[in-house]
Scaffold this active site. Structure first.
Site, PDB file in Angstrom:
ATOM      1  N   SER A  52      -9.727   1.132   2.968  1.00 43.80           N
ATOM      2  CA  SER A  52      -8.894   1.955   2.124  1.00 43.80           C
ATOM      3  C   SER A  52      -7.808   1.173   1.388  1.00 43.80           C
ATOM      4  CB  SER A  52      -8.234   3.059   2.949  1.00 43.80           C
ATOM      5  OG  SER A  52      -7.365   2.515   3.917  1.00 43.80           O
ATOM      6  N   LYS A 101       0.857  -1.178   0.000  1.00 40.33           N
ATOM      7  CA  LYS A 101       0.000   0.000   0.000  1.00 40.33           C
ATOM      8  C   LYS A 101       0.901   1.238   0.000  1.00 40.33           C
ATOM      9  CE  LYS A 101      -3.863   1.783   2.842  1.00 40.33           C
ATOM     10  NZ  LYS A 101      -4.725   1.463   4.011  1.00 40.33           N
ATOM     11  N   SER A 111      -9.792  -1.307   7.109  1.00 38.84           N
ATOM     12  CA  SER A 111      -9.203  -1.136   5.780  1.00 38.84           C
ATOM     13  C   SER A 111      -8.424  -2.310   5.221  1.00 38.84           C
ATOM     14  CB  SER A 111      -8.290   0.086   5.767  1.00 38.84           C
ATOM     15  OG  SER A 111      -9.063   1.225   5.551  1.00 38.84           O
TER      16      SER A 111
HETATM   17  N1  GLN Z   1     -13.357   3.175   6.283  1.00 39.05           N
HETATM   18  C1  GLN Z   1     -12.783   3.656   7.500  1.00 39.05           C
HETATM   19  C2  GLN Z   1     -12.460   5.125   7.367  1.00 39.05           C
HETATM   20  O1  GLN Z   1     -12.820   5.666   6.395  1.00 39.05           O
HETATM   21  C3  GLN Z   1     -11.564   2.862   7.848  1.00 39.05           C
HETATM   22  C4  GLN Z   1     -10.366   3.263   7.097  1.00 39.05           C
HETATM   23  C5  GLN Z   1      -9.142   2.516   7.528  1.00 39.05           C
HETATM   24  O2  GLN Z   1      -9.203   1.465   8.177  1.00 39.05           O
HETATM   25  N2  GLN Z   1      -8.005   3.060   7.193  1.00 39.05           N
HETATM   26  O3  GLN Z   1     -11.899   5.740   8.213  1.00 39.05           O
END
Ligand code: GLN
Length: 485
Positions: free
Chosen positions: A153, A78, A177
């Site tokens: 994400s 990532k 994420s």
């Molecule tokens: N979807 C969640 C957010 O928007 C989690 C994102 C994540 O785990 N980085 O914050």
């Protein structure tokens, strides 16, 4: 099977028996990336020269009889992981030209074992999102249905596995994420216990929640990757000095007598019927394997999303203050004077979702609202943590859906952030509690979209959930299915 289809453990066998070289495997995957990338968009930066140099070095190591289980395995990261000398953007315009002077510990550990770097993967900007649509470098599509999101994400990390553009990847999980994109793309993804893996060199979103973890094709690979990145790091004061077990040895295939909790708050009316069906079948599979189920309660579940969106945004507003046009990345060309330069650099550099979060978090931390929002959220976080401590007095693991629906359509939720936030309801409590959880492929929707199931473990209970996931994988075929790409 093509070389790009193999798991880590399969490719490792072929490498050490000299049936194939790392250079051959790497070339096969680079060709695959080139072929499917226009349809998927998993990557922000592809590093073919680095990959081939790494692969050559790995082949020399293998020839010298010094191969580790990850030597010569092509991986991708990532774009939140710092990679020395290789552009790292966190999918933000503000870091479009940032070349880190050092690498994340987790990547250093994989490198030491001889892993090959294919490139840096797309994600939501600063890991804020559930769909990988907020990247400044374009969207990533779900390889199972390219009109749909891959989740987020770590959407690129999951899509790259499903599209067979990497043998395994690393992602981060602040509120789901790793697990949610794994569920949507049909791969295995694990969020370790907070402190299990170093966060050093990982661009910070919400420091009390962020955790690094693997996304892989099967549970064995997940155990291998976790074992490689886990462990104490003097450079991360929140990493915990506890021995790293042999996670692969935990995969005994035996779940007889394992007690699994089903939280009544998670199996609610309104759950997507396909998701419900997959959960019902998974429970039946586990019963057949000798596991026992008990109903449990996690009574503060309803408050988890609100709590998360106060704590995560507050920490983000503080962490993202460092992007000021001076220390990192983008600096506005138009500015007059210091304040104007900082304001313009940030206005130009950050996308809409990131700005929304900075504003929410700054508000929650402002004097006058700090007690009402931030402190209150911390108190509720403690209650959510206690829910899990109590539940784990009677069970070894907890089984839940990962997401309330399969992958949604691209564009479907971009104008409704609240709806998108609510879709994290089953993953967020785990981050607030600081414990571990994984997603393992558990079936498909009527439209052919993958659906994962979540197994939540006790703090440092990764071995138990990996064992349970592995037993499930052995009893089912879901992980063998390939995206029609
Ligand atoms: N979807 C969640 C957010 O928007 C989690 C994102 C994540 O785990 N980085 O914050």
């Amino acid at each position: 099977m093509e070389l790009f289809d193999f798991t880590i453990h399969e490719l490792h066998e072929k490498l050490i028996t000299k049936e194939v070289s790392s250079v051959e495997a790497t070339r096969s995957i680079l060709a695959r990336i080139e072929a499917v990338e226009p349809r998927v968009g998993s990557f922000i930066t592809i590093t073919p020269e680095q990959a081939l140099a790494d692969a050559e070095a790995a082949d020399r190591r293998i020839a010298a009889g010094e191969a580790d289980c990850l030597t010569g395995i092509p991986l991708a990261l990532k774009d939140i992981f710092l990679t020395e000398g290789i552009r790292t953007t966190c999918a933000s315009r503000i870091l479009h030209n940032f070349i880190p002077p050092y690498s994340a510990t987790s990547w250093e550990k994989l490198r030491e074992r001889g892993a090959v770097l294919l490139g840096k993967l797309n994600q939501d900007e600063f890991a804020m999102g559930s769909s990988s649509e907020s990247s400044a470098f374009g969207i990533t599509r779900n390889p199972w249905d390219t009109t749909r999101i891959p989740g987020g994400s770590s959407g690129g990390s999951a899509a790259a596995i499903a599209a067979r553009q990497a043998t395994a990847t690393l992602g981060t999980d602040t509120g789901g994420s790793i697990r949610q994109p794994s569920s949507h793309c049909g791969c295995v993804g694990l969020k370790p216990t907070y402190g299990r893996v170093s966060r050093y060199g990982v661009i910070a979103f919400a420091s009390s929640l962020d955790q690094v973890g693997p996304l892989t094709r099967d549970v064995t690979d997940c155990a291998v990757m976790l074992g490689a990145v886990a462990g104490y790091d003097p450079k991360d004061s929140t990493s915990i000095n506890a021995p790293v077990p042999d996670y692969r040895a935990a995969l005994t295939g035996d779940v007889r007598g394992l007690t699994i909790g089903l939280p009544s708050e998670y199996f609610i009316a309104g759950l997507d019927p396909d998701v419900q069906k997959v959960m019902d079948e998974a429970i039946a599979t586990y019963r057949g394997l000798g596991a026992e189920f008990v109903e449990i309660s996690l009574p503060h579940t309803d408050y988890a999303v609100a709590t998360y969106y106060l704590i995560a945004t507050a920490e983000a507003s503080s962490n993202l203050a460092r992007y000021d046009g001076v220390r990192f990345g983008h600096r506005s060309e138009q500015a007059e004077g210091l304040i104007d330069m900082m304001t313009k650099s940030r206005s130009e550099g950050f996308g809409m979702e990131v700005k929304r979060r900075i504003m929410l978090g700054t508000y929650a931390l402002s004097s006058g609202y700090y007690d009402a929002y931030y402190v209150k959220a911390q108190k509720v976080r403690t209650l959510i943590m206690r829910d899990f401590i109590q539940a784990f007095e009677g069970v070894d693991a907890i089984l839940t859906p990962v997401a309330p629906t399969p992958a949604f359509k691209i564009g479907e939720m971009v104008n409704d952030p609240l709806q998108m936030y609510l879709s994290d309801i089953f993953t967020i409590p785990v981050n607030l509690a600081g414990t571990c959880a994984l997603s393992v492929p558990a079936g498909f929707s009527a439209d052919g979209l993958p659906i994962g199931l979540q197994l939540i473990g006790k703090p440092f209970g990764e071995e138990t959930i990996l064992r349970a996931a592995h037993a499930f994988e052995r009893a089912t075929v879901w992980h063998t299915k390939k995206a029609p790409l």
